[in-house]
Motif scaffolding. Sequence first.
Motif, PDB file in Angstrom:
ATOM      1  N   THR A 105      50.662  83.828  10.911  1.00  0.00           N
ATOM      2  CA  THR A 105      50.145  82.432  10.062  1.00  0.00           C
ATOM      3  C   THR A 105      48.993  81.948  10.920  1.00  0.00           C
ATOM      4  O   THR A 105      49.327  81.201  11.943  1.00  0.00           O
ATOM      5  N   ASP A 143      46.177  78.869  10.994  1.00  0.00           N
ATOM      6  CA  ASP A 143      45.599  77.774  10.511  1.00  0.00           C
ATOM      7  C   ASP A 143      44.254  77.741  10.436  1.00  0.00           C
ATOM      8  O   ASP A 143      43.456  77.844  11.732  1.00  0.00           O
ATOM      9  N   ASN A 159      43.864  86.982   2.462  1.00  0.00           N
ATOM     10  CA  ASN A 159      45.188  87.188   2.759  1.00  0.00           C
ATOM     11  C   ASN A 159      45.814  88.484   1.716  1.00  0.00           C
ATOM     12  O   ASN A 159      46.675  89.260   2.175  1.00  0.00           O
ATOM     13  N   GLN A 165      48.312  86.181   7.908  1.00  0.00           N
ATOM     14  CA  GLN A 165      47.939  85.422   6.515  1.00  0.00           C
ATOM     15  C   GLN A 165      47.436  84.060   7.006  1.00  0.00           C
ATOM     16  O   GLN A 165      47.561  83.440   8.373  1.00  0.00           O
ATOM     17  N   LYS A 224      46.081  79.838   6.247  1.00  0.00           N
ATOM     18  CA  LYS A 224      46.385  78.872   5.480  1.00  0.00           C
ATOM     19  C   LYS A 224      45.138  77.814   5.713  1.00  0.00           C
ATOM     20  O   LYS A 224      44.864  77.272   6.912  1.00  0.00           O
ATOM     21  N   ARG A 225      44.644  77.604   4.751  1.00  0.00           N
ATOM     22  CA  ARG A 225      43.217  76.620   4.793  1.00  0.00           C
ATOM     23  C   ARG A 225      43.645  75.212   4.499  1.00  0.00           C
ATOM     24  O   ARG A 225      44.278  74.868   3.818  1.00  0.00           O
ATOM     25  N   THR A 226      42.932  74.322   5.354  1.00  0.00           N
ATOM     26  CA  THR A 226      43.002  73.119   5.137  1.00  0.00           C
ATOM     27  C   THR A 226      41.451  72.572   5.253  1.00  0.00           C
ATOM     28  O   THR A 226      40.812  72.707   6.006  1.00  0.00           O
TER      29      THR A 226
END
Length: 439
Positions: free
Chosen positions: A44, A46, A62, A69, A71-73
């Motif tokens: 994962t 970030d 994804n 994978q 994960k977007r912020t």
Amino acid sequence: MMRRTIPLVATVSALALTLAACSSGSDSGGSGSGSDSGDDGPITLDYWAWGTAQEPMVDAWNAAHPDIQVKRTDAGGGTDSSAKLVTATRGGNAPDVAIVEYNTLPAMIVAGVAADISEHVDGLDTEFAPGVWSQVTFDGATYGVPQDAGPQALTYNKAKFDELGIDVPTTWDEFADAAEQVHEADPDTYITTFAPAEFGGFAGLAQQAGAEWWSVDGDAWTVDFDDDASVAVADYWQDLIDRDLVLAEPLLTPEWNAKLNKGEVLSWPAGLWAAGVLYGVAEESAGDWAMAPMPQWTEGDPAVGFQGGSAVVVTTSTEHAEAAAEFARWMGTADEASAAQIEQGQYPASLAGQELTLESDAPLLMPEQDDYWQVAAEITKDTIPEISWGPNVNVASSAFQDAMSAAVTNGTPLRDALTETEAEVVDDMTTTGFEVTQK
């Protein structure tokens, strides 16, 4: 233009402190470096990124990459994000990958945020125009993959121009004449806005006029914000402000958005991303707008500067550099990624993505402009190559915004704001250990 060289001298810690001071001090919003979800599970990553195109791009990644994978912020755009990246890097909770605007990338390199990914992107330079690829390469090393390009263009309310009988200006002299026509026709209506906080917008206009704010020879920097070209640009807008022919106020405020929706602000000289931004605040006016090449300072010279544009960088904090670089490559070159950008009105940085635009519909703001992407392609060919940015763009942007805003509020000359900005930039560079030569 001079070869892009960033001397990575022993001032990293000091510059990091300087940039961190620009942060709002709020929570960085990140969740630390990427981690495995389990011994046999996917990696994962970030990812810090802003903008309407990012969510569909990440979703596409994804769906196609179950083993990596993302994960977007949304940590905020531009200088907000870069300042937070420095703070997060020093605090040990930076993301694995992040969007960084081209003009702030040198500062991210010197501050130890952006990693050298040369070994992971060998041969990728052929996917981009030389001027775009040069934005992510320094001293032969590569620190990011270009994602979007922001050459400046004129996005204008064609319906209102036609109603008032105004031709699209091809030079800035014609633009000033058109501004006068607009205001004579309706004193509540202005051709455009001079926004004192728009550091990138003014920088692009100054570059178009021939300015070079930073240059470097070996380890010696020259800083020149109040050169003849930049002063001429400042004086041009000063004249329009003094004659009440342009608004002098911030962009994208509720008040400004209301004027835009009422047809009281008729154009925005900005990067090609402007269509997507304007659609977001004035959707009901979709169909009234069009895009044209930027007016020229010198008739016959179509050169334009960048305003914005960004790269995906792998951070020095990641534990998954190879996977992060694979994601950065994909975001900059995959057709699926480019398609998501195009749908949101962004202009891809890759040559293949730019070719894909020619088969695509115009942005939602101007659906009837059949030649939108053809015009964009011609503008891109005229973009000034090898734009040089200094190691403390964050400081310059903050100083510029403060000085320009004060000038507009107090009625003092805009040209003086350039001199004030230069003084702060030079002082910061000198304090952090850079060699700055006299002009």
